[in-house]
Design a protein around this motif. Structure first.
Motif, PDB file in Angstrom:
ATOM      1  N   ALA A 143       0.829  -1.208   0.000  1.00  0.00           N
ATOM      2  CA  ALA A 143       0.000   0.000   0.000  1.00  0.00           C
ATOM      3  C   ALA A 143       0.859   1.252   0.000  1.00  0.00           C
ATOM      4  O   ALA A 143       0.537   2.241  -0.685  1.00  0.00           O
ATOM      5  CB  ALA A 143      -0.924  -0.007   1.214  1.00  0.00           C
ATOM      6  N   GLU A 144       1.966   1.217   0.739  1.00  0.00           N
ATOM      7  CA  GLU A 144       2.836   2.394   0.754  1.00  0.00           C
ATOM      8  C   GLU A 144       3.518   2.586  -0.597  1.00  0.00           C
ATOM      9  O   GLU A 144       3.678   3.728  -1.058  1.00  0.00           O
ATOM     10  CB  GLU A 144       3.873   2.287   1.870  1.00  0.00           C
ATOM     11  N   ILE A 145       3.934   1.498  -1.234  1.00  0.00           N
ATOM     12  CA  ILE A 145       4.521   1.621  -2.579  1.00  0.00           C
ATOM     13  C   ILE A 145       3.523   2.271  -3.527  1.00  0.00           C
ATOM     14  O   ILE A 145       3.859   3.210  -4.269  1.00  0.00           O
ATOM     15  CB  ILE A 145       4.955   0.240  -3.100  1.00  0.00           C
ATOM     16  N   VAL A 146       2.300   1.786  -3.526  1.00  0.00           N
ATOM     17  CA  VAL A 146       1.259   2.332  -4.408  1.00  0.00           C
ATOM     18  C   VAL A 146       1.024   3.809  -4.116  1.00  0.00           C
ATOM     19  O   VAL A 146       0.949   4.645  -5.031  1.00  0.00           O
ATOM     20  CB  VAL A 146      -0.047   1.522  -4.247  1.00  0.00           C
ATOM     21  N   GLU A 147       0.929   4.150  -2.835  1.00  0.00           N
ATOM     22  CA  GLU A 147       0.672   5.546  -2.459  1.00  0.00           C
ATOM     23  C   GLU A 147       1.812   6.450  -2.894  1.00  0.00           C
ATOM     24  O   GLU A 147       1.593   7.568  -3.404  1.00  0.00           O
ATOM     25  CB  GLU A 147       0.454   5.622  -0.947  1.00  0.00           C
ATOM     26  N   ARG A 148       3.046   6.004  -2.736  1.00  0.00           N
ATOM     27  CA  ARG A 148       4.195   6.820  -3.129  1.00  0.00           C
ATOM     28  C   ARG A 148       4.263   6.968  -4.648  1.00  0.00           C
ATOM     29  O   ARG A 148       4.625   8.040  -5.164  1.00  0.00           O
ATOM     30  CB  ARG A 148       5.485   6.217  -2.567  1.00  0.00           C
ATOM     31  N   LEU A 149       3.937   5.917  -5.374  1.00  0.00           N
ATOM     32  CA  LEU A 149       3.905   6.014  -6.837  1.00  0.00           C
ATOM     33  C   LEU A 149       2.818   6.984  -7.299  1.00  0.00           C
ATOM     34  O   LEU A 149       3.005   7.733  -8.264  1.00  0.00           O
ATOM     35  CB  LEU A 149       3.692   4.635  -7.447  1.00  0.00           C
ATOM     36  N   GLN A 150       1.694   6.970  -6.636  1.00  0.00           N
ATOM     37  CA  GLN A 150       0.629   7.904  -6.983  1.00  0.00           C
ATOM     38  C   GLN A 150       1.090   9.349  -6.809  1.00  0.00           C
ATOM     39  O   GLN A 150       0.804  10.214  -7.640  1.00  0.00           O
ATOM     40  CB  GLN A 150      -0.612   7.639  -6.121  1.00  0.00           C
ATOM     41  N   ARG A 151       1.836   9.595  -5.725  1.00  0.00           N
ATOM     42  CA  ARG A 151       2.340  10.951  -5.483  1.00  0.00           C
ATOM     43  C   ARG A 151       3.334  11.367  -6.565  1.00  0.00           C
ATOM     44  O   ARG A 151       3.312  12.508  -7.030  1.00  0.00           O
ATOM     45  CB  ARG A 151       2.998  11.022  -4.108  1.00  0.00           C
ATOM     46  N   ILE A 152       4.213  10.434  -6.949  1.00  0.00           N
ATOM     47  CA  ILE A 152       5.183  10.757  -8.006  1.00  0.00           C
ATOM     48  C   ILE A 152       4.457  11.016  -9.317  1.00  0.00           C
ATOM     49  O   ILE A 152       4.787  11.957 -10.064  1.00  0.00           O
ATOM     50  CB  ILE A 152       6.210   9.616  -8.151  1.00  0.00           C
ATOM     51  N   LYS A 153       3.468  10.197  -9.605  1.00  0.00           N
ATOM     52  CA  LYS A 153       2.728  10.349 -10.866  1.00  0.00           C
ATOM     53  C   LYS A 153       2.001  11.688 -10.919  1.00  0.00           C
ATOM     54  O   LYS A 153       1.838  12.270 -12.002  1.00  0.00           O
ATOM     55  CB  LYS A 153       1.743   9.193 -11.039  1.00  0.00           C
TER      56      LYS A 153
END
Length: 538
Positions: free
Chosen positions: A99-109
């Motif tokens: 979940a943290e990986i997904v959340e961090r990728l969303q922020r980068i995107k």
């Protein structure tokens, strides 16, 4: 097998970058753990020691300021984590990190368009309630970044490679040595290949349109062997892996990967595999088939990298040896293969030997037994030089093979602050120097011993929870034997209770009606659907 950025690479990148209005954006994410299905241990999220953001970039020398790869792209770290091999990963631990990986990728995107992703994994992570965890994680990642983002995975050759994982990745590469002396080189190659595809090839993201992707030929090989039987130091693995750079030198080939697989998982993907990526279908298919056939033709030739025997045989050989130090691998509880590390069976047998009862006996170092905080607190309170009686030592996690021990001895060393062990101590019992730790730790380097005041080169015998000897131990050993001991990574694979691996599979099936299907499967990119191919093994 050196893999480095050539001057031609740099020149090509420089030309493309001058022609482009922006550099490609590459993000980094992934989780890695070898997870034994035969260990009662469980791996939680904290064991992955996650790195985030710039910590990830700072941890990789080939991405530092001034390097060609750093200059070729804009790099963002999301989250990566690599746990010491152990038991199955808890579902809650996986879900928290995923979940943290997904959340961090969303922020980068939200900040920028993403062109590529370096998927930094091991490949043998088993998660409670999931099959093929690395593929599941990548599916979740692609739900954020999209199917057209180019993904380059780097893996351990003791990972398990499903067709689904090859489908979800665009590029995939793997270690070529065991013991693994090319980990950094492999990660570098994964990033270099990613930059090549994004920048060099016509239509690359950094110029115009979508990148031109290589073809991927995947072949599963129905062989399941322990790493200790497949060391690249010796034949036949040495010859097979020596073939890799010959094929990779072909202009139509980008990368060649040979996976031995991870023996102590229990999933349908457990087996060896070959993946060749490149630009010409006939070349990648024939190249993959060449290596797969080499591997199958040699399947009955794989043997342990060292002489093996019972613990009693190994200790007798060590005591009869005219040279020292004589190393013995306590192989069944190897923490770097997935063992819990606290199986007391071997230590109990050593304590029972009359040769070691007196301090004047043969000098033996034992590394190691994790004991937990209570025992370590007793040691710290007593201090160096004190004689202590310790109860309930070891077997806190894996007590399937032997119970906790009671030890009485003199404390000769205490050391705190180790990133794995937290606190270490040495207890002298007779002529044994027993390393006790708060948490489990692999002992792979000479300084692991000398930092505790121990001199392994002067010992008669060194017993280490390990399989094949890591390079520094191998160099130190005057002689060596692998003891086939019990534990979560028992080398007797045929005696383990596998329930879910595909059959037939060597060595569980010794008689084959026909040669297995070693034809190459061309696996489509993630932008295309993955259908069962001609009814063949998937």
């Amino acid at each position: 097998m050196a893999s480095s950025v050539t001057q031609d690479d740099v020149n090509n990148w420089s030309v493309r970058m001058r022609m482009s209005s922006k550099k490609p954006v590459i993000v980094i994410a992934g989780l890695g753990c070898e997870s034994s299905a035969f260990s009662p241990a469980r791996t939680e999220a904290a064991a992955f020691h996650p790195r985030r953001g710039d910590e990830i970039i700072d941890a990789n020398d080939f991405l530092q300021e001034g390097t060609d790869l750093r200059a070729a792209a804009t790099w963002y770290g999301a989250l990566t984590g690599h746990a010491l091999p152990g038991g199955i990963v808890t579902r809650s631990g996986f879900e928290a990190l995923a979940a943290e990986i997904v959340e961090r990728l969303q922020r980068i995107k939200h900040q920028t368009a993403i062109d590529g992703l370096w998927y930094d994994i091991h490949g043998a992570m088993t998660v409670e309630g999931l099959d093929d965890a690395e593929t599941e994680l990548l599916r979740r990642i692609r739900a954020v970044v999209g199917k057209s983002v180019v993904v380059s995975a780097s893996m351990d050759l003791h990972g398990n490679v499903s067709r689904d994982l090859v489908h979800q990745t665009d590029l995939i590469t793997v270690y070529r040595t065991a013991p693994h002396i090319d980990e950094t080189e492999t990660k570098h190659r994964a990033c270099r290949n990613l930059v090549k595809v994004l920048i060099e090839h016509p239509g690359g993201t950094a110029s115009t349109g979508a990148p031109v992707l290589p073809l991927k030929a995947w072949i599963p090989v129905p062989v399941l062997l322990a790493g200790e039987q497949t060391s690249t130091r010796v034949e036949p693995a040495k010859y097979i892996y020596d073939t890799v750079p010959q094929i990779e030198a072909l202009p139509e080939v980008l990368d060649v990967g040979v996976w031995i697989g991870y023996a102590w998982a229990d999933e349908p993907r457990n087996r060896a595999a070959v993946v060749v990526t490149g630009w010409d279908r006939q070349t990648v298919e024939r190249s993959a088939e060449r290596i797969a056939n080499l591997l199958w033709d040699a399947h009955a030739e794989f043997d342990f990298v060292a002489p093996t025997g019972t613990l009693e045989e190994a200790v007798n050989a060590a005591l009869d040896s005219k040279v020292n130090p004589y190393f013995i691998s306590d192989s069944g509880d190897n923490p770097t293969a997935g063992g819990a590390g606290d199986v007391t069976w071997t230590l109990q047998q050593l304590l029972n030997r009359p040769e070691f009862k007196d301090a004047s006996g043969p000098k033996l170092i034992y590394a190691s037994i994790p004991t937990g905080g209570r025992v370590i607190n007793t040691i710290q309170e007593a201090g160096i030089g004190a004689t202590v009686s310790l109860s309930n030592v070891g077997a806190q996690t894996d007590n399937l093979h032997a119970p906790p021990l009671t030890l009485k001895g003199k404390i000769s060393a205490i050391k705190t602050g180790d990133p794995d062990a937290v606190t270490e101590a040495v207890l002298q019992v007779g002529s044994l120097s027993i390393i006790l730790t708060e948490l489990r730790k692999p002992y792979h380097h000479e300084h692991d011993f000398t930092d505790l005041g121990l001199q392994p080169r002067r010992a008669d015998v060194v017993v280490v929870k390990i399989g094949y000897l890591e390079p520094e131990l191998y160099e130190m050993a005057a002689d060596w034997m692998m003891a086939l001991t019990p534990g979560g990574v028992d080398q007797n694979l045929e005696g383990l209770e596998y329930k879910r691996i595909m059959r037939p599979m060597w060595p569980f099936d010794r008689v084959w009606r026909s040669r297995p299907d070693l034809g190459a499967r061309i696996v489509p990119p993630p932008t295309c659907s993955l259908d069962v191919e001609d009814g063949r093994e998937n």
